[in-house]
Design an enzyme around this catalytic site. Structure first.
Site, PDB file in Angstrom:
ATOM      1  N   HIS A   1     -58.098 -48.069  66.227  1.00 62.93           N
ATOM      2  CA  HIS A   1     -58.296 -49.312  65.454  1.00 62.93           C
ATOM      3  C   HIS A   1     -58.957 -49.032  64.102  1.00 62.93           C
ATOM      4  O   HIS A   1     -59.626 -49.899  63.550  1.00 62.93           O
ATOM      5  CB  HIS A   1     -59.138 -50.326  66.233  1.00 62.93           C
ATOM      6  CG  HIS A   1     -58.680 -50.530  67.642  1.00 62.93           C
ATOM      7  ND1 HIS A   1     -57.756 -51.479  67.995  1.00 62.93           N
ATOM      8  CD2 HIS A   1     -59.006 -49.859  68.783  1.00 62.93           C
ATOM      9  CE1 HIS A   1     -57.533 -51.405  69.315  1.00 62.93           C
ATOM     10  NE2 HIS A   1     -58.274 -50.424  69.804  1.00 62.93           N
TER      11      HIS A   1
ATOM     12  N   SER B   1     -54.584 -41.532  36.279  1.00 64.05           N
ATOM     13  CA  SER B   1     -54.283 -42.901  35.870  1.00 64.05           C
ATOM     14  C   SER B   1     -54.128 -42.938  34.356  1.00 64.05           C
ATOM     15  O   SER B   1     -54.821 -42.216  33.642  1.00 64.05           O
ATOM     16  CB  SER B   1     -55.418 -43.822  36.308  1.00 64.05           C
ATOM     17  OG  SER B   1     -55.436 -44.991  35.506  1.00 64.05           O
TER      18      SER B   1
ATOM     19  N   LYS C   1     -59.707 -41.258  37.563  1.00 58.10           N
ATOM     20  CA  LYS C   1     -58.872 -41.318  38.760  1.00 58.10           C
ATOM     21  C   LYS C   1     -58.124 -40.017  39.048  1.00 58.10           C
ATOM     22  O   LYS C   1     -57.645 -39.353  38.151  1.00 58.10           O
ATOM     23  CB  LYS C   1     -57.834 -42.447  38.632  1.00 58.10           C
ATOM     24  CG  LYS C   1     -58.402 -43.850  38.716  1.00 58.10           C
ATOM     25  CD  LYS C   1     -59.103 -44.157  40.038  1.00 58.10           C
ATOM     26  CE  LYS C   1     -58.121 -44.406  41.167  1.00 58.10           C
ATOM     27  NZ  LYS C   1     -57.332 -45.624  40.986  1.00 58.10           N
TER      28      LYS C   1
ATOM     29  N   GLU D   1     -48.701 -41.029  48.969  1.00 59.68           N
ATOM     30  CA  GLU D   1     -48.236 -42.425  48.886  1.00 59.68           C
ATOM     31  C   GLU D   1     -46.709 -42.475  48.802  1.00 59.68           C
ATOM     32  O   GLU D   1     -46.059 -43.319  49.421  1.00 59.68           O
ATOM     33  CB  GLU D   1     -48.854 -43.108  47.662  1.00 59.68           C
ATOM     34  CG  GLU D   1     -50.367 -43.256  47.758  1.00 59.68           C
ATOM     35  CD  GLU D   1     -50.991 -43.614  46.419  1.00 59.68           C
ATOM     36  OE1 GLU D   1     -50.549 -44.595  45.801  1.00 59.68           O
ATOM     37  OE2 GLU D   1     -51.907 -42.900  45.985  1.00 59.68           O
TER      38      GLU D   1
END
Ligand code: ARG
Length: 463
Positions: free
Chosen positions: A160, A287, A293, A300
């Site tokens: 979970h 970024s 970043k 992804e």
């Protein structure tokens, strides 16, 4: 808008060529060009068979075989002009061959593009499974190498997405390896499914000519472990069947699910919130706006590509659903999703391999995440069970201690012994010995568990 050139291979009964729109709509050469090497193999085997049964001369056979080699050479050098007027790779190659040698006109006896495309694709699948397996093997090797280095790193295992129980990071990494090992086995099964020769099924009803199907199957390597030829049993099924397309796409989609789950684990581990690992600059990106970043884009994209792999499987299932036997032109649409799944999976596997090879573990962050004694609450219940307490009572007692610790604002293992004893008399003074990660690992020593010796053995089994 009519095309003035008559269609070369089937133009006999037509007085006008196809409309330009029809040519553009019906062509498949823009994607089935990649079947060229397989189509040439099949053509050469077919020519040998035709000579073997005496339907063409040995000179014609040799002219066809060397002609096909020359056509493939031209193709690979980018010198073969591919024409949408010839629709697909099969007719383009036949036309090019016939330009090189008049014997080319004899090649298509007793075969149809329907059994030809089915045969080419089965060769493609055998090859594709082999290549994917190579990428999977490299990925598993990289994961196992990281697991070997992470045997002493303990992290929380999650259910979970809540911290559940401590495990060696190696055990988590080896779970990934198991997923990809199953993929490896799955692709081997798909390759076996593909390993049956449909050539000789003709358009749908075979041929009146005395062809030797076993000869062709043997030539093309469609044989079992004993070297016996494997040929399809029903000519109608053989040209209509797209099961192996679906099996291949399903194997790719399943592997994509694995890639996306591993990707998600990596994304979480790499986040500041977890901080267990970082990835190399080579497989992360920055970024355009936020200078600080460093994003795990590779992982992804693995999640994103998995969607395509699932979509391709869905396309194939929908394509075949409700199609009357046997071949219908709809089936030309079977190739783009398969090629896309192959390309997408092949690069995805290599990207994950590169990303994981550049993964660095942060031991301090892992140690901090696993330091909460609550992670050993189950071990504490086991402690009571070992002393003869029923598991439900033990579970209840430990639950009570957890509540007590929360109320007193102390870590679970720092509760006063008197309070602990009052909850269940089976707690002895050694109860705090449970709160030892090394002990927790050591006791988990049955098959499949994260005990250190077992992890070592599993790593050895993979290597
Ligand atoms: N390009 C076609 C395909 O990929 C080849 C088979 C064509 N057969 C036919 N009867 N028109 O499906």
């Amino acid at each position: 808008m009519a095309n003035d050139g008559k269609q070369a291979t089937w133009g006999g009964r037509f007085s006008e060529g196809p409309d330009k729109l029809m040519l553009a709509f019906g062509e498949s050469i823009s994607f089935d060009w990649r079947l060229a090497p397989y189509d040439v193999l099949v053509g050469k085997a077919h020519a040998s068979m035709l000579a073997h049964i005496g339907l063409i001369s040995e000179e014609d056979r040799d002219a066809i075989r060397s002609g096909l080699d020359a056509v493939l050479e031209d193709f690979e050098a980018g010198k073969l002009e591919l024409d949408i007027a010839c629709e697909d790779i099969h007719m383009n190659l036949e036309q090019a061959l016939t330009k090189k040698t008049p014997a080319g006109a004899k090649l298509h006896a007793a075969r149809s593009r329907n059994d030809l495309v089915a045969t080419d694709m089965r060769l493609f699948f055998k090859d594709a499974c082999c290549r994917i397996s190579g990428h999977l093997t490299a990925l598993i090797k990289t994961i196992v190498a990281q697991a070997e280095a992470a045997q002493d790193i303990i992290i929380p295992g999650y259910t979970h997405l809540q911290r559940a129980q401590p495990v060696s990071m190696a055990h988590h990494l080896l779970a990934w390896a198991e997923m990809f090992k199953r993929d490896l086995e799955r692709f081997a099964r798909v390759a076996d499914e593909a390993n049956v020769c449909p050539l000789g099924s003709g358009a749908l009803a075979g041929s009146t000519l005395p062809i030797d199907r076993a000869f062709v199957a043997r030539e093309l390597g469609f044989v079992d472990a004993e070297g016996q030829p494997r040929i399809t049993a029903n000519s109608m099924d053989a040209v209509a069947d797209r099961d192996v397309f679906i099996s291949f796409a399903a194997a790719c989609a399943t592997c994509g699910v694995h890639l996306s789950r591993v990707g998600e684990d990596g994304i979480l581990w790499n986040s500041a919130e977890f901080g267990f690992v970082t990835f190399s600059d080579a497989f992360t990106t920055g970024s355009s706006l936020m200078p600080q970043k460093k994003n795990p884009d590779a992982l992804e994209l693995l999640r994103g590509k998995a969607a395509r792999l699932q979509g391709n499987l869905q396309t194939l299932l929908t394509l075949c659903k409700g199609l009357p036997l046997t071949y219908n032109r709809d089936l030309q649409e079977d190739k783009p999703p398969v090629f896309d799944s192959f390309d997408t999976l092949a690069i995805s596997l290599q990207v994950l391999t590169g990303t994981l090879a550049g993964m660095t573990v942060n031991p301090a962050k892992c140690a901090a995440a696993v330091s909460d004694p609550l992670l050993l609450a189950t071990d504490l219940a086991d402690y009571l069970v070992a002393k003869g307490v029923a598991f439900r009572d033990a579970h209840h007692a430990v639950g009570a201690l957890v509540g007590m610790a929360e109320k007193q604002g102390v870590p679970l293992n720092e509760l006063p012994y008197a309070d602990v004893q009052a909850v269940n008399a089976a707690f002895a003074e050694d109860w705090t010995e449970v709160f030892d990660l090394e002990r927790a690992a050591r006791l988990r020593q049955q098959p499949g568990m994260p005990g250190p010796e077992l992890i070592k053995a599993r790593i050895a089994a993979f290597l």
